[in-house]
Design a protein around this motif. Structure first.
Motif, PDB file in Angstrom:
ATOM      1  N   GLU A 440       1.006  -0.919  -0.200  1.00  0.00           N
ATOM      2  CA  GLU A 440       0.006  -0.032   0.164  1.00  0.00           C
ATOM      3  C   GLU A 440       0.962   1.518  -0.267  1.00  0.00           C
ATOM      4  O   GLU A 440       0.355   2.571  -0.525  1.00  0.00           O
ATOM      5  N   ILE A 441       1.979   1.417   0.715  1.00  0.00           N
ATOM      6  CA  ILE A 441       2.505   2.072   0.327  1.00  0.00           C
ATOM      7  C   ILE A 441       3.110   2.417  -0.621  1.00  0.00           C
ATOM      8  O   ILE A 441       3.744   3.708  -1.508  1.00  0.00           O
ATOM      9  N   TYR A 442       3.815   1.234  -1.145  1.00  0.00           N
ATOM     10  CA  TYR A 442       4.499   1.393  -2.504  1.00  0.00           C
ATOM     11  C   TYR A 442       3.278   1.924  -3.386  1.00  0.00           C
ATOM     12  O   TYR A 442       4.317   2.400  -4.673  1.00  0.00           O
ATOM     13  N   GLU A 443       2.439   1.909  -3.104  1.00  0.00           N
ATOM     14  CA  GLU A 443       1.325   1.798  -4.373  1.00  0.00           C
ATOM     15  C   GLU A 443       0.971   3.390  -4.291  1.00  0.00           C
ATOM     16  O   GLU A 443       0.612   4.599  -5.294  1.00  0.00           O
ATOM     17  N   ILE A 444       1.227   4.391  -3.258  1.00  0.00           N
ATOM     18  CA  ILE A 444       0.939   5.947  -2.920  1.00  0.00           C
ATOM     19  C   ILE A 444       2.659   6.988  -3.328  1.00  0.00           C
ATOM     20  O   ILE A 444       2.543   7.345  -3.703  1.00  0.00           O
ATOM     21  N   MET A 445       3.180   5.683  -3.314  1.00  0.00           N
ATOM     22  CA  MET A 445       4.967   6.412  -3.993  1.00  0.00           C
ATOM     23  C   MET A 445       4.627   6.522  -5.263  1.00  0.00           C
ATOM     24  O   MET A 445       4.778   7.711  -5.980  1.00  0.00           O
ATOM     25  N   VAL A 446       4.042   5.315  -6.193  1.00  0.00           N
ATOM     26  CA  VAL A 446       4.149   5.463  -7.310  1.00  0.00           C
ATOM     27  C   VAL A 446       3.725   6.120  -7.492  1.00  0.00           C
ATOM     28  O   VAL A 446       3.670   7.424  -8.514  1.00  0.00           O
ATOM     29  N   LYS A 447       2.022   7.003  -7.102  1.00  0.00           N
ATOM     30  CA  LYS A 447       1.221   8.155  -7.411  1.00  0.00           C
ATOM     31  C   LYS A 447       1.531   9.240  -7.132  1.00  0.00           C
ATOM     32  O   LYS A 447       1.221   9.961  -7.639  1.00  0.00           O
ATOM     33  N   LEU A 448       2.235   9.728  -5.898  1.00  0.00           N
ATOM     34  CA  LEU A 448       2.391  10.899  -5.900  1.00  0.00           C
ATOM     35  C   LEU A 448       4.201  11.456  -7.319  1.00  0.00           C
ATOM     36  O   LEU A 448       3.867  12.067  -7.256  1.00  0.00           O
ATOM     37  N   ALA A 449       4.348   9.893  -7.421  1.00  0.00           N
ATOM     38  CA  ALA A 449       5.579  10.470  -8.895  1.00  0.00           C
ATOM     39  C   ALA A 449       4.476  10.344  -9.733  1.00  0.00           C
ATOM     40  O   ALA A 449       5.026  11.688 -10.400  1.00  0.00           O
ATOM     41  N   GLN A 450       3.463  10.113  -9.677  1.00  0.00           N
ATOM     42  CA  GLN A 450       2.559   9.782 -11.175  1.00  0.00           C
ATOM     43  C   GLN A 450       2.171  11.557 -10.786  1.00  0.00           C
ATOM     44  O   GLN A 450       1.579  12.229 -12.093  1.00  0.00           O
ATOM     45  N   GLN A 451       1.829  11.723 -10.159  1.00  0.00           N
ATOM     46  CA  GLN A 451       1.113  13.555 -10.121  1.00  0.00           C
ATOM     47  C   GLN A 451       2.614  14.362  -9.838  1.00  0.00           C
ATOM     48  O   GLN A 451       2.162  15.501  -9.907  1.00  0.00           O
ATOM     49  N   GLY A 452       3.691  14.367 -10.056  1.00  0.00           N
ATOM     50  CA  GLY A 452       4.728  14.720 -10.329  1.00  0.00           C
ATOM     51  C   GLY A 452       5.765  15.455  -8.505  1.00  0.00           C
ATOM     52  O   GLY A 452       7.041  15.944  -9.190  1.00  0.00           O
ATOM     53  N   LYS A 453       5.547  14.468  -7.461  1.00  0.00           N
ATOM     54  CA  LYS A 453       6.073  14.251  -7.096  1.00  0.00           C
ATOM     55  C   LYS A 453       7.640  13.638  -6.885  1.00  0.00           C
ATOM     56  O   LYS A 453       7.790  13.203  -7.611  1.00  0.00           O
ATOM     57  N   ALA A 454       8.590  14.394  -6.097  1.00  0.00           N
ATOM     58  CA  ALA A 454       9.617  14.381  -6.225  1.00  0.00           C
ATOM     59  C   ALA A 454      10.118  12.946  -5.172  1.00  0.00           C
ATOM     60  O   ALA A 454       9.946  13.765  -3.974  1.00  0.00           O
ATOM     61  N   ILE A 455      10.885  11.727  -4.847  1.00  0.00           N
ATOM     62  CA  ILE A 455      10.194  11.199  -4.018  1.00  0.00           C
ATOM     63  C   ILE A 455      12.245  10.735  -3.359  1.00  0.00           C
ATOM     64  O   ILE A 455      12.447   9.811  -4.643  1.00  0.00           O
ATOM     65  N   ILE A 456      12.983  10.733  -2.095  1.00  0.00           N
ATOM     66  CA  ILE A 456      14.207  10.023  -2.435  1.00  0.00           C
ATOM     67  C   ILE A 456      13.659   9.281  -1.154  1.00  0.00           C
ATOM     68  O   ILE A 456      13.392   9.261  -0.152  1.00  0.00           O
ATOM     69  N   MET A 457      14.023   8.037  -1.337  1.00  0.00           N
ATOM     70  CA  MET A 457      14.245   6.728  -0.445  1.00  0.00           C
ATOM     71  C   MET A 457      15.792   6.136   0.304  1.00  0.00           C
ATOM     72  O   MET A 457      15.780   5.690  -0.236  1.00  0.00           O
ATOM     73  N   ILE A 458      15.727   6.692   1.353  1.00  0.00           N
ATOM     74  CA  ILE A 458      16.740   5.961   2.206  1.00  0.00           C
ATOM     75  C   ILE A 458      16.025   5.025   2.760  1.00  0.00           C
ATOM     76  O   ILE A 458      14.777   4.128   3.282  1.00  0.00           O
ATOM     77  N   SER A 459      16.402   3.571   2.244  1.00  0.00           N
ATOM     78  CA  SER A 459      16.384   2.283   2.786  1.00  0.00           C
ATOM     79  C   SER A 459      17.582   0.976   2.587  1.00  0.00           C
ATOM     80  O   SER A 459      18.308   1.241   1.756  1.00  0.00           O
ATOM     81  N   SER A 460      17.253   0.634   4.544  1.00  0.00           N
ATOM     82  CA  SER A 460      18.249  -0.390   4.093  1.00  0.00           C
ATOM     83  C   SER A 460      17.895  -1.990   3.517  1.00  0.00           C
ATOM     84  O   SER A 460      19.350  -2.733   3.440  1.00  0.00           O
ATOM     85  N   GLU A 461      16.580  -2.061   3.473  1.00  0.00           N
ATOM     86  CA  GLU A 461      16.371  -3.386   2.192  1.00  0.00           C
ATOM     87  C   GLU A 461      16.343  -3.370   0.844  1.00  0.00           C
ATOM     88  O   GLU A 461      16.074  -2.349  -0.124  1.00  0.00           O
ATOM     89  N   MET A 462      17.520  -4.263   0.536  1.00  0.00           N
ATOM     90  CA  MET A 462      17.708  -3.748  -0.962  1.00  0.00           C
ATOM     91  C   MET A 462      17.016  -4.231  -1.978  1.00  0.00           C
ATOM     92  O   MET A 462      17.208  -3.552  -3.196  1.00  0.00           O
ATOM     93  N   ALA A 463      16.106  -5.423  -1.309  1.00  0.00           N
ATOM     94  CA  ALA A 463      15.120  -5.608  -2.387  1.00  0.00           C
ATOM     95  C   ALA A 463      14.249  -4.200  -2.834  1.00  0.00           C
ATOM     96  O   ALA A 463      13.759  -4.296  -3.795  1.00  0.00           O
ATOM     97  N   GLU A 464      13.776  -3.468  -1.666  1.00  0.00           N
ATOM     98  CA  GLU A 464      13.066  -2.435  -1.690  1.00  0.00           C
ATOM     99  C   GLU A 464      13.925  -1.181  -2.806  1.00  0.00           C
ATOM    100  O   GLU A 464      13.055  -0.774  -3.569  1.00  0.00           O
TER     101      GLU A 464
END
Length: 502
Positions: A440-464
């Motif tokens: 659900e969080i990933y879908e929100i991130m994708v929708k925000l990007a589609q709306q033109g938002k810029a997202i910086i994601m720090i992640s320690s999970e390699m797959a993510e």
């Protein structure tokens, strides 16, 4: 010894408006690692807090080695051989590692007619237990000097030092590096060989399959079932957790990056050991991942951009205009939002409601006559956020402290969505969140990007990191060591090659 060293039978627990546990059973064999799994809000942590005496059960029984026991508080739990490594740390930051290890149980010695703390013994014992878990910190080091991952290691050493017969691990690896996870699993294997029963709560499927002997799954506060770990596939676990099949955790990204919205040039911290000479950019409608090992200074760099930390030199440009973001308010006014890594420490306002935690970022925009809050408008905004993010709560006035960790994280995301930033920095956005909520969080991130938002994601999970990023920057020792733009080169090996480039 009984077949099951620990048994919880027919446990129920309710909070105002919520039945958190409904007739739940758990049976743990000695010398095993028993995974307890379920979505956020399934009741896992609540069940463990009932076992550890933090919560009082409304109904149910606890048996240890076949004997019925009553546990009314954590002190009684520890005396009965139960220890717990909590998901949310509560360290006393100004005090030393040793003082945090022995808080509430300081060794003492006689000093004339008085009993005083035996600091020498405390430091020696702390050094022994830290060495036992492969974390040889100086016992006199202030806890504030350590990373969150290192603080988690201290908590694990503290649990082991109790010589417990049952140890509860509630999301113990959420802040640990791969090396630290390997150390934890070595410790757990040693404990298993000694006959210790362990309950392991985690949302990381690879860890569950690697370390567990048995798996119990909960859903919506009820018991679903228990199975041998080697008979369960990842798909089996997910289907039983969420009550449906989840075919692809990473949604298709249809965002199209546009012009550069944020550009950072040669940013350096005032501290020599922190980030230095870092340059990067992010485009409108783009998800940019930041990878690296614990201590790479990714969080410190992003906190500096948001005005929490001081910058010695360098420049920040937004929409081509140079900006100064030396305070969070200035960063917010420039269109930047920050979801922090430490949800409990500097994310949620634990004593306030969901409404206040969500609306606090926009209260100044909902004023009548410049002095009174427009509650109907605020309620509408908060209610829309609760529905959009599927936050499990009876109402918006519920205290955020009563929510599961994953739902607390959703509230923090809702806070920033209400503020409508152009640039959203998400530091470990799915830490401690189950696989269904992650999607659900990933879908929100994708929708925000589609709306033109810029997202910086720090992640320690390699797959993510690999599954959600349009581009990846990798940091090591405070420097940006590489940028990966070609999807064909977005591999674990490529990220690690940059992450270890000293």
């Amino acid at each position: 010894m009984a077949e099951f060293f620990l048994e919880l039978k027919n446990v129920s627990k309710s909070f105002p408006g919520v039945k958190a546990l409904d007739n739940v059973t758990l049976k743990v064999r000695p010398g095993t690692v028993h995974a307890l799994m379920g979505e956020n809000g399934a009741g896992k942590s609540t069940l463990m807090k009932c076992l550890f005496g933090i919560y009082k059960m409304d109904a149910g029984e606890i048996f240890i080695d076949g004997e019925k026991v009553s546990i009314d508080n954590p002190d009684e739990a520890m005396k009965k051989g139960i220890a717990m490594v909590h998901q949310e740390l509560q360290p006393v930051l100004p005090r030393s590692v040793a003082e945090n290890m022995y808080l509430g149980r300081f060794p003492t010695k006689n000093y004339g007619p008085l009993k005083v703390i035996d600091h020498k013994k405390m430091y020696e014992d702390t050094k022994h237990w830290l060495k036992e878990v492969g974390m040889e910190f100086d016992p006199k080091t202030p806890l504030s000097d350590l990373s969150i991952g290192q603080m988690q290691s201290i908590e694990i050493a503290k649990a082991v030092s109790h010589d417990a017969k049952v140890i509860i691990f509630d999301e113990p690896t959420s802040s640990l590096s791969e090396k630290e996870v390997d150390v934890l699993f070595r410790i757990m294997n040693d404990l298993r060989d000694r006959g210790v029963a362990m309950i392991y709560i985690s949302h990381k499927m690879d860890e569950i399959k690697k370390i567990s002997d048995d798996i119990t799954i909960m859903r919506d506060g009820t018991y679903v079932g228990t199975w041998p770990a080697d008979e369960m596939t990842t798909d089996d676990i997910i289907a039983r957790m969420v009550g449906r099949e989840l075919t692809n955790i990473y949604p298709e990204r249809e965002n199209t990056p546009g012009e550069i919205i944020l550009e950072c040039k040669n940013l350096s911290s005032i501290h020599d050991h922190s980030f230095q000479d870092c340059s990067f950019h992010i485009r409108k409608g783009e998800i940019v991942g930041f990878g690296g090992l614990v201590g790479a200074q990714r969080t410190e760099l992003m906190e500096a951009i948001f005005g929490i930390r001081h910058i010695r030199s360098g420049e920040i440009f937004i929409h081509g205009n140079k900006v100064v973001t030396n305070a969070p308010r200035k960063a917010m006014n420039a269109g930047i939002g920050l979801i922090t890594e430490d949800r409990r420490g500097n994310g949620i306002l634990g004593c306030l409601s969901i409404k206040d935690n969500t609306g606090i970022s926009v209260y100044d925009e909902y004023l009548k006559a410049g002095m009174m809050l427009d509650h109907p408008k605020i309620n509408k905004t908060v209610d829309e956020s609760i529905k959009k993010l599927s936050i499990k709560t009876p109402n918006m006035n519920e205290a955020i402290a009563n929510l599961s960790g994953g739902n607390q994280q959703k509230v923090i995301i809702a806070r920033w969505l209400a503020n409508n930033p152009d640039i959203l920095i998400m530091d470990e956005p799915t830490r401690g969140i189950d696989v269904g909520a992650k999607h659900e969080i990933y879908e929100i991130m994708v929708k925000l990007a589609q709306q033109g938002k810029a997202i910086i994601m720090i992640s320690s999970e390699m797959a993510e990191l690999l599954g959600m990023s349009d581009r990846i920057y990798v940091m090591c020792n405070g420097h940006i060591r590489g940028e990966i733009t070609d999807p064909a080169e977005m591999t674990q090996e490529k990220v690690m090659s940059y992450a270890t480039m000293f």
